[in-house]
Design an enzyme around this catalytic site. Structure first.
Site, PDB file in Angstrom:
ATOM      1  N   ASP A  47     -46.956  84.841 -26.344  1.00  0.00           N
ATOM      2  CA  ASP A  47     -48.024  84.756 -25.344  1.00  0.00           C
ATOM      3  C   ASP A  47     -49.054  83.720 -25.753  1.00  0.00           C
ATOM      4  O   ASP A  47     -49.590  82.986 -24.926  1.00  0.00           O
ATOM      5  CB  ASP A  47     -48.734  86.099 -25.226  1.00  0.00           C
ATOM      6  CG  ASP A  47     -47.901  87.071 -24.430  1.00  0.00           C
ATOM      7  OD1 ASP A  47     -46.735  86.724 -24.134  1.00  0.00           O
ATOM      8  OD2 ASP A  47     -48.406  88.164 -24.126  1.00  0.00           O
ATOM      9  N   GLU A  49     -48.657  81.066 -27.649  1.00  0.00           N
ATOM     10  CA  GLU A  49     -48.142  79.707 -27.443  1.00  0.00           C
ATOM     11  C   GLU A  49     -48.224  79.343 -25.966  1.00  0.00           C
ATOM     12  O   GLU A  49     -48.630  78.243 -25.600  1.00  0.00           O
ATOM     13  CB  GLU A  49     -46.669  79.623 -27.882  1.00  0.00           C
ATOM     14  CG  GLU A  49     -46.490  79.474 -29.379  1.00  0.00           C
ATOM     15  CD  GLU A  49     -45.018  79.521 -29.752  1.00  0.00           C
ATOM     16  OE1 GLU A  49     -44.534  78.552 -30.328  1.00  0.00           O
ATOM     17  OE2 GLU A  49     -44.352  80.536 -29.458  1.00  0.00           O
ATOM     18  N   GLU A 130     -62.276  97.116 -18.982  1.00  0.00           N
ATOM     19  CA  GLU A 130     -61.072  97.956 -18.975  1.00  0.00           C
ATOM     20  C   GLU A 130     -60.075  97.415 -19.979  1.00  0.00           C
ATOM     21  O   GLU A 130     -60.160  96.254 -20.382  1.00  0.00           O
ATOM     22  CB  GLU A 130     -60.409  97.911 -17.581  1.00  0.00           C
ATOM     23  CG  GLU A 130     -61.239  98.501 -16.482  1.00  0.00           C
ATOM     24  CD  GLU A 130     -60.718  98.088 -15.101  1.00  0.00           C
ATOM     25  OE1 GLU A 130     -59.525  97.717 -14.983  1.00  0.00           O
ATOM     26  OE2 GLU A 130     -61.517  98.119 -14.160  1.00  0.00           O
ATOM     27  N   LYS A 132     -56.656  95.806 -21.001  1.00  0.00           N
ATOM     28  CA  LYS A 132     -55.677  94.967 -20.325  1.00  0.00           C
ATOM     29  C   LYS A 132     -54.300  95.490 -20.726  1.00  0.00           C
ATOM     30  O   LYS A 132     -53.839  95.268 -21.848  1.00  0.00           O
ATOM     31  CB  LYS A 132     -55.855  93.505 -20.725  1.00  0.00           C
ATOM     32  CG  LYS A 132     -54.966  92.584 -19.916  1.00  0.00           C
ATOM     33  CD  LYS A 132     -55.409  91.147 -20.127  1.00  0.00           C
ATOM     34  CE  LYS A 132     -54.606  90.119 -19.386  1.00  0.00           C
ATOM     35  NZ  LYS A 132     -53.226  90.354 -19.146  1.00  0.00           N
ATOM     36  N   ARG A 153     -45.601  91.196  -7.817  1.00  0.00           N
ATOM     37  CA  ARG A 153     -46.490  90.081  -7.551  1.00  0.00           C
ATOM     38  C   ARG A 153     -45.764  88.901  -6.900  1.00  0.00           C
ATOM     39  O   ARG A 153     -46.324  88.191  -6.092  1.00  0.00           O
ATOM     40  CB  ARG A 153     -47.141  89.632  -8.848  1.00  0.00           C
ATOM     41  CG  ARG A 153     -47.978  88.410  -8.638  1.00  0.00           C
ATOM     42  CD  ARG A 153     -49.052  88.302  -9.643  1.00  0.00           C
ATOM     43  NE  ARG A 153     -48.561  87.697 -10.858  1.00  0.00           N
ATOM     44  CZ  ARG A 153     -49.342  87.388 -11.883  1.00  0.00           C
ATOM     45  NH1 ARG A 153     -50.615  87.674 -11.819  1.00  0.00           N
ATOM     46  NH2 ARG A 153     -48.842  86.825 -12.940  1.00  0.00           N
ATOM     47  N   GLU A 190     -50.875  98.449 -12.946  1.00  0.00           N
ATOM     48  CA  GLU A 190     -49.940  97.909 -13.909  1.00  0.00           C
ATOM     49  C   GLU A 190     -48.840  98.925 -14.202  1.00  0.00           C
ATOM     50  O   GLU A 190     -49.134 100.069 -14.548  1.00  0.00           O
ATOM     51  CB  GLU A 190     -50.716  97.585 -15.197  1.00  0.00           C
ATOM     52  CG  GLU A 190     -50.039  96.641 -16.118  1.00  0.00           C
ATOM     53  CD  GLU A 190     -50.191  95.163 -15.723  1.00  0.00           C
ATOM     54  OE1 GLU A 190     -50.731  94.869 -14.629  1.00  0.00           O
ATOM     55  OE2 GLU A 190     -49.737  94.323 -16.513  1.00  0.00           O
ATOM     56  N   CYS A 422     -15.998  89.529 -39.970  1.00  0.00           N
ATOM     57  CA  CYS A 422     -16.850  90.718 -39.915  1.00  0.00           C
ATOM     58  C   CYS A 422     -17.350  91.066 -41.324  1.00  0.00           C
ATOM     59  O   CYS A 422     -16.550  91.162 -42.253  1.00  0.00           O
ATOM     60  CB  CYS A 422     -16.059  91.881 -39.332  1.00  0.00           C
ATOM     61  SG  CYS A 422     -16.957  93.438 -39.428  1.00  0.00           S
ATOM     62  N   CYS A 425     -15.494  94.661 -42.122  1.00  0.00           N
ATOM     63  CA  CYS A 425     -14.046  94.849 -42.259  1.00  0.00           C
ATOM     64  C   CYS A 425     -13.306  93.527 -42.476  1.00  0.00           C
ATOM     65  O   CYS A 425     -12.087  93.509 -42.609  1.00  0.00           O
ATOM     66  CB  CYS A 425     -13.476  95.567 -41.040  1.00  0.00           C
ATOM     67  SG  CYS A 425     -13.400  94.519 -39.578  1.00  0.00           S
ATOM     68  N   CYS A 440     -17.038  91.866 -33.506  1.00  0.00           N
ATOM     69  CA  CYS A 440     -15.875  92.271 -34.292  1.00  0.00           C
ATOM     70  C   CYS A 440     -14.985  93.088 -33.362  1.00  0.00           C
ATOM     71  O   CYS A 440     -15.425  94.080 -32.790  1.00  0.00           O
ATOM     72  CB  CYS A 440     -16.319  93.127 -35.477  1.00  0.00           C
ATOM     73  SG  CYS A 440     -14.924  93.914 -36.294  1.00  0.00           S
TER      74      CYS A 440
HETATM   75  S1  IVH Z   1     -57.460  93.194 -12.656  1.00  0.00           S
HETATM   76  C1  IVH Z   1     -57.335  89.513  -9.702  1.00  0.00           C
HETATM   77  N1  IVH Z   1     -57.312  94.947 -14.590  1.00  0.00           N
HETATM   78  O1  IVH Z   1     -53.208  91.353 -16.222  1.00  0.00           O
HETATM   79  C2  IVH Z   1     -57.501  90.435 -10.821  1.00  0.00           C
HETATM   80  N2  IVH Z   1     -55.548  93.375 -14.382  1.00  0.00           N
HETATM   81  O2  IVH Z   1     -53.079  88.514 -16.832  1.00  0.00           O
HETATM   82  C3  IVH Z   1     -56.689  91.652 -10.681  1.00  0.00           C
HETATM   83  N3  IVH Z   1     -53.739  93.675 -16.002  1.00  0.00           N
HETATM   84  O3  IVH Z   1     -52.178  90.297 -13.051  1.00  0.00           O
HETATM   85  C4  IVH Z   1     -56.248  92.170 -11.963  1.00  0.00           C
HETATM   86  N4  IVH Z   1     -54.601  95.413 -17.028  1.00  0.00           N
HETATM   87  O4  IVH Z   1     -51.189  92.498 -14.004  1.00  0.00           O
HETATM   88  C5  IVH Z   1     -56.726  93.900 -13.993  1.00  0.00           C
HETATM   89  N5  IVH Z   1     -57.310  96.596 -16.203  1.00  0.00           N
HETATM   90  C6  IVH Z   1     -56.715  95.556 -15.619  1.00  0.00           C
HETATM   91  C7  IVH Z   1     -55.463  95.050 -16.060  1.00  0.00           C
HETATM   92  C8  IVH Z   1     -54.916  93.945 -15.409  1.00  0.00           C
HETATM   93  C9  IVH Z   1     -53.581  94.586 -16.962  1.00  0.00           C
HETATM   94  C10 IVH Z   1     -52.788  92.590 -15.702  1.00  0.00           C
HETATM   95  C11 IVH Z   1     -52.564  92.343 -14.240  1.00  0.00           C
HETATM   96  C12 IVH Z   1     -52.942  90.903 -14.020  1.00  0.00           C
HETATM   97  C13 IVH Z   1     -52.711  90.351 -15.386  1.00  0.00           C
HETATM   98  C14 IVH Z   1     -53.416  89.049 -15.606  1.00  0.00           C
END
Ligand code: IVH
Length: 681
Positions: A47, A49, A130, A132, A153, A190, A422, A425, A440
């Site tokens: 991620d 990178e 929140e 993520k 999405r 999510e 192998c 074996c 194998c």
């Molecule tokens: S809000 C337009 N809240 O992260 C904003 N997204 O990298 C709506 N995600 O597409 C998203 N936890 O799939 C929001 N607490 C959270 C989230 C969250 C995970 C995901 C979501 C989003 C992606 C973006």
């Protein structure tokens, strides 16, 4: 990073041609990464990178607008759209979020928010923080308090309809309480998989198909796109709601989250409402240290402006809203040395490389091994023995080698030899799937024999509790068994003669083996470990053919005619049953009196092929509830009674449908009967 397509970045003087070359290289790399992730559920780069390449590209595109194109990966949301799924247009586009790994950039974002808002509104400026969740975004559309459809999405504007699969996610409400408004609205959130469910599923998948999944997120995203909801149900997905979309812009995001809780949606309980950026950063830091204790993966925190009115005022760019930013946590990574590579042979003979490392602490655990997935991965990393490597703990259980520290490559570094024979074996290995994997093919290979016996006694197969790895090794070692059917000829007296085996334990083992004889065809079939034949397909086949005899004699066409049995499975079955080994196995099982037939109704929910007609008022379930449950268990419902109807489910004040059922001789059942069929009563 050695896999970055951009070398020598950071020079501020760059001519247009150079920029063009780099832009093209970055677009290609990002498009490939998007494609691999969204279409094949696999991430070729980390991620971090991805994010850094993405930023470079966005930066170059803004400095050299002449090279800008609208379909650049930096200008559009990656697409998960898959052929074969109904496309549904999102009412509001599903945007992504701007990401950062730096506190300073969160502060910058805060400044931009303040600049855009009227000074009089600043006193009410609040932020909701929140977690993520590291999963896949999903949109749920409700109408009349019922789930109408669930959509991925997709490309942000149009998504794939995945309702049938989403209905297997227990935590997503299908019906909302009466207290909720009945109009149309949309909930976004999510879909994720807990680390424990991922581990269990991977164990199962490894046993079943020899395949392992990369991480919980990729598994969740792939699971939404399966053709068979029964398969999705096995993956045990979960969901957190984080947004509700309605027409108006009154109120706050915080109150909306509360409303979602009231409506029965799972909303993550780790959420905070704060007024300043230092407070935001405090929360982020607290959660960062909590990270390993959570049962699911997170990749950062999301910071949102609380007031919906302010959100509207802040607006959006083409790609993301300006009222939200994600502060991402860097994956934990350490440097160590690759000491050796060993090769493991799985039950199906698949050979996988494993990295043995100089032990090192990573995220609180001592790491000695890391997965290398397959031989392509070794090549992609350019990995050699004795190299210094960066090891990262992402969502995976076993850490992953993410890159080689080329500057530190020692003179004695040597190429990793791909085995031709192998390691267990010594028989010659076959190449499968375009050389990515080696296999194998010696069915007598001890590695395969041990694993295939363990598979046969496993919980999902014959469930023989007292027979574990140590006993299987001992039995094989002493020549008491050669393959799984021999278990049935093991005698108590033989066991008693073994080390550490008392009279009582010997009896328990013999009893457990004997009890397993009546498990039925579906479990035997799964236990046999035929290539590509997993748990679900074993049940389908058992249900269709009823006996091993019938299955063994089935033609390719007959097998292909079974719903959900694909060509690859059908061919594998025909090949298997043709082999002398299979004949011997089946003969031994028959001689041992193992039940090789299938009888349904073993208390588990199994209504496939049954059609129900509902009439009247049921004592505790609404009709929708009952319908839903029937469908989840694989049954169908219909509105009119015919000779083909399997059951009429009748409640109070049942009318003409009940009369018709009686006239046609269709069995009439009560809610209680249905509960029994579903294994609920
Ligand atoms: S809000 C337009 N809240 O992260 C904003 N997204 O990298 C709506 N995600 O597409 C998203 N936890 O799939 C929001 N607490 C959270 C989230 C969250 C995970 C995901 C979501 C989003 C992606 C973006």
């Amino acid at each position: 990073m050695n896999s970055s397509p951009v070398k020598g970045m950071g020079h501020s003087m760059m001519d247009r041609n150079e920029a063009q070359n780099q832009i093209q290289a970055l677009r290609k790399a990002l498009a490939a990464a998007n494609d691999a992730y969204y279409k094949h559920g696999h991430s070729p780069i980390t991620d971090q990178e991805y994010d850094s390449q993405y930023r470079l590209l966005a930066d170059l595109e803004s400095r050299f607008p002449e090279w800008m194109v609208t379909d650049s990966p930096a200008q559009s949301v990656g697409s998960d759209l898959t052929v074969g799924f109904r496309k549904i247009e999102h009412r509001f586009p599903m945007l992504s979020i701007q990401n950062t790994y730096s506190e300073a950039e969160v502060a910058d974002w805060h400044r931009q928010v303040i600049e855009k808002l009227d000074p009089t509104q600043l006193s009410e400026l609040e932020f909701v923080v929140e977690l993520k969740i590291d999963g896949v975004a999903l949109s749920l559309v409700y109408e009349d308090r019922r789930l109408q459809y669930a959509v991925t999405r997709g490309d942000g504007l149009v998504g794939d309809e995945v309702t049938r699969n989403v209905k297997t996610i227990q935590s997503i409400p299908i019906k909302l309480p009466k207290s909720f408004p009945s109009g149309r609205f949309e909930v976004r959130g999510e879909v994720y998989m807990t680390r424990e469910n991922f581990r269990l599923f991977n164990e199962y998948s490894q046993e079943n198909s020899g395949k392992t999944m990369q991480n919980p997120r990729n598994t969740a995203s792939g699971s939404l796109k399966l053709k068979n909801p029964e398969e999705t149900a096995l993956r045990k997905l979960d969901f957190f709601a984080y947004n509700i979309l309605t027409e108006g812009s009154e109120g706050t995001h915080w109150d909306n989250l509360e409303a979602l809780v009231q409506a029965g949606f799972p909303v993550n309980s780790e959420r905070a409402k704060v007024k300043s950026i230092p407070e935001v950063m405090d929360v982020c830091a607290r959660w960062h240290s909590l990270r390993d204790q959570l049962p699911y993966n997170i990749d950062g925190a999301v910071v949102k402006v609380n007031s919906l009115r302010q959100q509207v005022l802040l607006g959006r760019t083409a790609k993301s809203p300006k009222w939200v930013i994600a502060y991402k946590y860097k994956a934990e990574a350490v440097e160590t040395v690759l000491e050796s590579v060993s090769f493991q042979v799985g039950r199906t003979g698949a050979v996988t490389p494993v990295a043995h490392l100089s032990p090192i602490l990573l995220g609180g655990t001592l790491v000695k091994r890391a997965t290398l997935h397959n031989f392509d991965e070794i090549e992609r990393l350019g990995l050699k023995l004795h190299d210094h490597v960066i090891v990262e703990k992402g969502g995976e259980i076993i850490p992953k080698v993410v890159s080689v520290v080329l500057e530190k490559r020692p003179a004695r570094a040597e190429a990793i030899a791909i085995p031709e024979r192998c390691p267990v074996c010594d028989s010659e290995l076959a190449k499968m799937d375009d050389v990515v994997a080696l296999r194998c093919e010696n069915l007598q290979c001890p590695a395969q024999v041990t694993r295939s016996i363990l598979h046969f006694v496993g919980r999902q197969a014959m469930n023989i509790e007292n027979v574990g790895p140590a006993l299987v090794d001992a039995l094989l070692g002493q020549g008491m068994i050669k393959s799984f059917p021999d278990l049935y000829s093991v005698r108590r007296e033989d066991l008693e003669r073994m080390d550490r085996m008392g009279e009582k334990s010997a009896q328990n083992v013999v009893d457990a083996i004997a009890q397993s004889k009546s498990r039925g065809l579906d479990r035997v079939l799964f236990g046999m470990g035929i290539r590509f034949i997993g748990k679900t397909s074993s049940t389908l086949l058992a249900r269709n053919f009823k006996s091993m005899e019938a299955l063994r004699n089935a033609t390719l066409e007959q097998l292909q005619g079974v719903n959900e049995i694909g060509d690859r499975m059908a061919e594998s079955l025909v090949n298997y049953f043709r082999s002398p080994v299979a004949r011997e196995i089946i003969d031994k099982l028959e001689q041992a009196d193992v039940d090789l037939t299938y009888t349904a109704a073993d208390g588990t929910a199994e209504l496939t092929g049954k059609t129900f007609v509902l009439t009247g008022t049921l004592p505790t379930w609404s009709r929708e509830d009952a319908k839903e449950r029937i469908e989840r268990a694989g049954g169908k419902t219909s509105d009119s009674v015919s000779k083909k109807t399997s059951f009429v489910l009748a409640g109070e004040a049942a009318g003409s449908k009940l009369e018709k059922a009686i006239k046609l001789g269709v069995p009439v059942i009560s809610e209680d009967d249905l509960k029994k069929m579903l294994g609920l009563a």
